[in-house]
Structure formats: structure tokens, C-alpha cells
Scaffold this motif. Structure first.
Motif, PDB file in Angstrom:
ATOM      1  N   UNK A  96      25.034  56.257 -31.368  1.00 37.02           N
ATOM      2  CA  UNK A  96      26.149  55.551 -32.007  1.00 37.02           C
ATOM      3  C   UNK A  96      27.447  56.061 -31.411  1.00 37.02           C
ATOM      4  N   UNK A  97      28.511  55.323 -31.660  1.00 35.43           N
ATOM      5  CA  UNK A  97      29.814  55.745 -31.175  1.00 35.43           C
ATOM      6  C   UNK A  97      30.931  54.997 -31.851  1.00 35.43           C
ATOM      7  N   UNK A  98      32.114  55.579 -31.770  1.00 38.33           N
ATOM      8  CA  UNK A  98      33.317  55.007 -32.362  1.00 38.33           C
ATOM      9  C   UNK A  98      34.405  54.965 -31.298  1.00 38.33           C
ATOM     10  N   UNK A  99      35.157  53.886 -31.257  1.00 36.22           N
ATOM     11  CA  UNK A  99      36.338  53.844 -30.390  1.00 36.22           C
ATOM     12  C   UNK A  99      37.377  52.936 -31.029  1.00 36.22           C
ATOM     13  N   UNK A 100      38.624  53.112 -30.623  1.00 35.64           N
ATOM     14  CA  UNK A 100      39.719  52.320 -31.180  1.00 35.64           C
ATOM     15  C   UNK A 100      40.102  51.199 -30.216  1.00 35.64           C
ATOM     16  N   UNK A 101      40.603  50.117 -30.779  1.00 37.59           N
ATOM     17  CA  UNK A 101      41.108  48.998 -29.980  1.00 37.59           C
ATOM     18  C   UNK A 101      42.617  48.931 -30.170  1.00 37.59           C
ATOM     19  N   UNK A 102      43.317  48.854 -29.025  1.00 38.90           N
ATOM     20  CA  UNK A 102      44.788  48.811 -29.047  1.00 38.90           C
ATOM     21  C   UNK A 102      45.266  47.531 -28.378  1.00 38.90           C
ATOM     22  N   UNK A 103      46.470  47.097 -28.768  1.00 36.68           N
ATOM     23  CA  UNK A 103      47.058  45.932 -28.111  1.00 36.68           C
ATOM     24  C   UNK A 103      47.831  46.389 -26.878  1.00 36.68           C
ATOM     25  N   UNK A 104      48.542  45.441 -26.225  1.00 31.14           N
ATOM     26  CA  UNK A 104      49.269  45.758 -24.980  1.00 31.14           C
ATOM     27  C   UNK A 104      50.390  46.771 -25.180  1.00 31.14           C
ATOM     28  N   UNK A 105      50.926  46.874 -26.389  1.00 30.48           N
ATOM     29  CA  UNK A 105      51.995  47.848 -26.649  1.00 30.48           C
ATOM     30  C   UNK A 105      51.433  49.174 -27.179  1.00 30.48           C
ATOM     31  N   UNK A 106      50.110  49.363 -27.053  1.00 38.67           N
ATOM     32  CA  UNK A 106      49.431  50.600 -27.452  1.00 38.67           C
ATOM     33  C   UNK A 106      49.379  50.790 -28.967  1.00 38.67           C
ATOM     34  N   UNK A 107      49.535  49.710 -29.710  1.00 36.53           N
ATOM     35  CA  UNK A 107      49.422  49.755 -31.157  1.00 36.53           C
ATOM     36  C   UNK A 107      47.943  49.645 -31.532  1.00 36.53           C
ATOM     37  N   UNK A 108      47.471  50.527 -32.408  1.00 40.35           N
ATOM     38  CA  UNK A 108      46.061  50.544 -32.802  1.00 40.35           C
ATOM     39  C   UNK A 108      45.770  49.376 -33.748  1.00 40.35           C
ATOM     40  N   UNK A 109      44.850  48.508 -33.322  1.00 42.56           N
ATOM     41  CA  UNK A 109      44.460  47.354 -34.126  1.00 42.56           C
ATOM     42  C   UNK A 109      43.324  47.690 -35.092  1.00 42.56           C
ATOM     43  N   UNK A 110      42.508  48.671 -34.740  1.00 42.87           N
ATOM     44  CA  UNK A 110      41.396  49.059 -35.602  1.00 42.87           C
ATOM     45  C   UNK A 110      40.362  49.857 -34.836  1.00 42.87           C
ATOM     46  N   UNK A 111      39.295  50.204 -35.541  1.00 38.14           N
ATOM     47  CA  UNK A 111      38.238  50.990 -34.907  1.00 38.14           C
ATOM     48  C   UNK A 111      36.927  50.216 -34.913  1.00 38.14           C
TER      49      UNK A 111
END
Length: 193
Positions: free
Chosen positions: A77-92
Motif C-alpha cells: 500500500x502507499x499514500x501520496x498527495x496530489x497538487x495543482x500547478x501552483x503547488x496547492x495540495x488538493x488531497x491525498x
């Protein structure tokens, strides 16, 4: 009479070869815990927990060297974050994965009981559950997984053994992401004599 002697000699030779081959092959079972996550090549984050369970076949080539093949069910298993183009975290994103793994290991006995093992591993994904911010989503998961594994083992009396191993993923888990599996496994097993 000569033909019977040749047949008897051939049968004895085959039986002795078969018994020597069997004495060089040891079968066993093992199970344990996985501490797992994803790595990107530059960083690793192992925050998830899984199990490993399967069988082993060890073929001794000498007192100090053998080849060990395994057939394992591994939860990863694993966890990672998703960011938009301005490096704002959208979620995990959290992915729970199940694999059938086949490691082929060169096993070097440093002493009669302590061994070092290293080799390649190929895995086939058989189950997957991926969530984004707590909701289940579809993912573009690759079926085939490859890794380089290495670790140590200790053989107790009466067939019991323990293993500690690290699996460094070589192939990306998802189609459009750079994440690869990273697994620390601790296992307890038993070899049948």
C-alpha cells in the motif's frame, strides 16, 4: 545375467541421484508483516501495513550457497498527495494493493544459521483499492511489478527461521505516476526436513 546387473546398477544409480537431489531441496512456509509505501527514487514514505504469506523452495548448491524461490501473497500500500500547478495540495491518495510475488534469491550462508539473500522479484497485481480524500476512485494500475529484494535470515533449530527483507520497486505502480513500491518485510517460517 549381464543385462540384469546393468539394470540393477542403473536403478541404484537413479535412486541415489533422486535421494541426493531431494536432500538438496528444502520446502517451507512463511508469513509475516509488511511495512509498505511508495518511493520516487529520491524519497520513500512507508506508512502502511500489510501481510505476506506463502511458500519457499530452497535448493542447496553447497554448504554456504543456495538458490531460494518463493511464491508469496504480499499486501502492499502507499499514500501520496496530489497538487495543482501552483503547488496547492488538493488531497491525498491511498492505494491498497495485493500481489502474487515470485522472488528468486541467491542465498549466502555467512554461518551455519545466518544468511544473506538477494535477487530479483516479479509480481502480478491481483487486487486494488484506491481512495482519494476518503472516496473510492478508479486508478490506472499496472498489472506487472518488478523489484530488487535483499535481506537477512536466521535459521533456528527444529526448522524455524526468521527473515528481514527490503523490496525496492523498479517499475512504476500507476500508468501516469512515478511512484514505485517500497516494502520492508518481517517473516517467521518453518522448513520441512
Amino acid at each position: 545375467m549381464r543385462k540384469q546387473t546393468i539394470q540393477l546398477t542403473f536403478c541404484l544409480l537413479m535412486l541415489s541421484t533422486f535421494s541426493i537431489a531431494q536432500s538438496q531441496l528444502t520446502l517451507g512456509v512463511k508469513g509475516g508483516a509488511n511495512f509498505t509505501g511508495f518511493h520516487t527514487g529520491s524519497s520513500t514514505f512507508s506508512s502502511e501495513f500489510g501481510i505476506n504469506l506463502g511458500g519457499i523452495a530452497e535448493y542447496s548448491l553447497s554448504d554456504r550457497f543456495s538458490i531460494q524461490a518463493e511464491l508469496l501473497f504480499n499486501q502492499k500500500a502507499g499514500t501520496f498527495t496530489i497538487k495543482d500547478n501552483s503547488n496547492f495540495v488538493l488531497g491525498s491518495v491511498v492505494s491498497e494493493l495485493g500481489y502474487i510475488d515470485i522472488p528468486i534469491l541467491a542465498k549466502i550462508y555467512i554461518s551455519d544459521k545466518f544468511s544473506f539473500e538477494v535477487g530479483p522479484q516479479i509480481g502480478f497485481n491481483i487486487s486494488e483499492k484506491t481512495e482519494f480524500n476518503g472516496s473510492e476512485v478508479e486508478s490506472e494500475l499496472k498489472t506487472l511489478d518488478t523489484a530488487l529484494v535483499g535481506g537477512f535470515g536466521y535459521q533456528f533449530e527444529q526448522g524455524l527461521f526468521i527473515q528481514a527483507r527490503y523490496g525496492y520497486g523498479l517499475s512504476e505502480v500507476f500508468e501516469n505516476e512515478r511512484y514505485k513500491n517500497s516494502v520492508i518485510s518481517l517473516s517467521l517460517g518453518y522448513k520441512f526436513n
